[in-house]
Design a protein around this motif. Structure first.
Motif, PDB file in Angstrom:
ATOM      1  N   ASP A  83      -0.690  41.501  51.321  1.00 39.22           N
ATOM      2  CA  ASP A  83       0.238  42.599  50.432  1.00 39.22           C
ATOM      3  C   ASP A  83       1.560  42.833  51.617  1.00 39.22           C
ATOM      4  O   ASP A  83       1.393  43.078  52.886  1.00 39.22           O
ATOM      5  CB  ASP A  83      -0.555  44.040  50.533  1.00 39.22           C
ATOM      6  CG  ASP A  83      -1.348  43.834  49.383  1.00 39.22           C
ATOM      7  OD1 ASP A  83      -1.498  42.817  48.558  1.00 39.22           O
ATOM      8  OD2 ASP A  83      -2.238  44.792  49.247  1.00 39.22           O
ATOM      9  N   ASN A  84       2.595  42.789  51.106  1.00 40.20           N
ATOM     10  CA  ASN A  84       3.817  43.294  51.817  1.00 40.20           C
ATOM     11  C   ASN A  84       3.941  42.363  53.096  1.00 40.20           C
ATOM     12  O   ASN A  84       4.636  43.011  53.845  1.00 40.20           O
ATOM     13  CB  ASN A  84       3.929  44.492  51.976  1.00 40.20           C
ATOM     14  CG  ASN A  84       3.793  45.445  50.831  1.00 40.20           C
ATOM     15  OD1 ASN A  84       4.204  45.048  49.737  1.00 40.20           O
ATOM     16  ND2 ASN A  84       2.811  46.391  50.947  1.00 40.20           N
ATOM     17  N   GLY A  85       3.535  41.151  53.015  1.00 43.58           N
ATOM     18  CA  GLY A  85       3.661  40.318  54.202  1.00 43.58           C
ATOM     19  C   GLY A  85       3.564  38.876  54.034  1.00 43.58           C
ATOM     20  O   GLY A  85       3.662  38.165  53.005  1.00 43.58           O
ATOM     21  N   SER A  86       2.782  38.224  55.108  1.00 44.04           N
ATOM     22  CA  SER A  86       3.070  36.633  55.452  1.00 44.04           C
ATOM     23  C   SER A  86       1.971  35.971  54.428  1.00 44.04           C
ATOM     24  O   SER A  86       1.062  36.756  53.817  1.00 44.04           O
ATOM     25  CB  SER A  86       2.681  36.708  56.818  1.00 44.04           C
ATOM     26  OG  SER A  86       1.268  37.000  57.236  1.00 44.04           O
ATOM     27  N   LEU A  87       1.898  34.825  54.616  1.00 49.07           N
ATOM     28  CA  LEU A  87       0.725  33.946  53.949  1.00 49.07           C
ATOM     29  C   LEU A  87       0.071  33.483  55.392  1.00 49.07           C
ATOM     30  O   LEU A  87       0.517  32.860  56.019  1.00 49.07           O
ATOM     31  CB  LEU A  87       1.242  32.946  53.221  1.00 49.07           C
ATOM     32  CG  LEU A  87       2.370  33.150  52.027  1.00 49.07           C
ATOM     33  CD1 LEU A  87       3.063  31.748  51.774  1.00 49.07           C
ATOM     34  CD2 LEU A  87       1.598  33.734  50.977  1.00 49.07           C
ATOM     35  N   ARG A  88      -1.382  34.027  55.093  1.00 48.25           N
ATOM     36  CA  ARG A  88      -2.226  33.484  56.158  1.00 48.25           C
ATOM     37  C   ARG A  88      -2.946  32.180  56.073  1.00 48.25           C
ATOM     38  O   ARG A  88      -3.671  32.175  55.034  1.00 48.25           O
ATOM     39  CB  ARG A  88      -3.193  34.579  56.579  1.00 48.25           C
ATOM     40  CG  ARG A  88      -4.208  34.525  57.783  1.00 48.25           C
ATOM     41  CD  ARG A  88      -3.430  34.563  58.957  1.00 48.25           C
ATOM     42  NE  ARG A  88      -4.218  34.655  60.228  1.00 48.25           N
ATOM     43  CZ  ARG A  88      -3.973  34.760  61.463  1.00 48.25           C
ATOM     44  NH1 ARG A  88      -2.575  34.475  61.661  1.00 48.25           N
ATOM     45  NH2 ARG A  88      -4.777  34.673  62.396  1.00 48.25           N
ATOM     46  N   VAL A  89      -2.843  31.365  56.728  1.00 50.14           N
ATOM     47  CA  VAL A  89      -3.301  29.982  56.525  1.00 50.14           C
ATOM     48  C   VAL A  89      -4.578  29.798  57.569  1.00 50.14           C
ATOM     49  O   VAL A  89      -4.009  29.851  58.785  1.00 50.14           O
ATOM     50  CB  VAL A  89      -2.397  29.104  56.491  1.00 50.14           C
ATOM     51  CG1 VAL A  89      -3.136  27.573  56.360  1.00 50.14           C
ATOM     52  CG2 VAL A  89      -1.308  29.108  55.864  1.00 50.14           C
ATOM     53  N   THR A  90      -5.849  29.496  57.099  1.00 53.78           N
ATOM     54  CA  THR A  90      -6.858  29.072  57.692  1.00 53.78           C
ATOM     55  C   THR A  90      -7.334  27.952  57.383  1.00 53.78           C
ATOM     56  O   THR A  90      -7.362  27.325  56.136  1.00 53.78           O
ATOM     57  CB  THR A  90      -7.847  30.008  57.697  1.00 53.78           C
ATOM     58  OG1 THR A  90      -8.297  30.431  56.547  1.00 53.78           O
ATOM     59  CG2 THR A  90      -7.280  31.328  58.491  1.00 53.78           C
ATOM     60  N   GLY A  91      -8.166  26.997  58.322  1.00 53.74           N
ATOM     61  CA  GLY A  91      -8.783  25.821  57.853  1.00 53.74           C
ATOM     62  C   GLY A  91      -8.059  24.695  58.725  1.00 53.74           C
ATOM     63  O   GLY A  91      -7.649  24.930  59.488  1.00 53.74           O
ATOM     64  N   ASP A  92      -8.444  23.447  58.135  1.00 55.06           N
ATOM     65  CA  ASP A  92      -7.901  22.235  58.691  1.00 55.06           C
ATOM     66  C   ASP A  92      -6.394  21.889  58.209  1.00 55.06           C
ATOM     67  O   ASP A  92      -6.642  21.192  57.079  1.00 55.06           O
ATOM     68  CB  ASP A  92      -9.035  21.269  58.592  1.00 55.06           C
ATOM     69  CG  ASP A  92      -8.509  20.057  59.450  1.00 55.06           C
ATOM     70  OD1 ASP A  92      -7.755  19.938  60.270  1.00 55.06           O
ATOM     71  OD2 ASP A  92      -9.166  18.697  59.000  1.00 55.06           O
ATOM     72  N   PHE A  93      -5.526  22.292  58.774  1.00 56.98           N
ATOM     73  CA  PHE A  93      -4.181  21.989  58.262  1.00 56.98           C
ATOM     74  C   PHE A  93      -3.050  21.624  59.572  1.00 56.98           C
ATOM     75  O   PHE A  93      -3.355  21.821  60.497  1.00 56.98           O
ATOM     76  CB  PHE A  93      -3.727  23.179  57.629  1.00 56.98           C
ATOM     77  CG  PHE A  93      -3.342  24.537  58.558  1.00 56.98           C
ATOM     78  CD1 PHE A  93      -2.479  24.574  59.302  1.00 56.98           C
ATOM     79  CD2 PHE A  93      -4.421  25.290  58.639  1.00 56.98           C
ATOM     80  CE1 PHE A  93      -2.075  25.643  60.032  1.00 56.98           C
ATOM     81  CE2 PHE A  93      -4.305  26.602  59.734  1.00 56.98           C
ATOM     82  CZ  PHE A  93      -3.324  26.478  60.388  1.00 56.98           C
TER      83      PHE A  93
END
Ligand code: FES
Length: 70
Positions: free
Chosen positions: A10-20
């Protein structure tokens, strides 16, 4: 290999987790840790990563709609 998840905060970033990997348009890999926050407000001075500049300056609350049965 863990599933990649992207959480729309909400009102912010895209949080990316995992193998990327995060790569630039030429295919070069940005050094990252196991999770990153990607800027979606356009205000970060560390793009493509979030630097917290969104706080108080960006509003977006998005929710996934349930899949329809059609
Ligand atoms: S989403 Fe955090 S600085 Fe843009």
């Amino acid at each position: 290999m863990s599933k990649v998840q992207i959480k729309v905060n909400d009102n912010g970033s895209l949080r990316v987790t995992g193998d990327f990997e995060v790569i630039d348009v030429e295919g070069n890999v940005f050094p990252t840790k196991e999770a990153v926050s990607l800027c979606r407000c356009g205000l970060s001075s560390k793009k493509p990563f979030c630097d917290g500049s969104h706080k108080g300056n960006f509003q977006s609350v998005d929710r996934a709609l349930p899949a329809s049965d059609e």
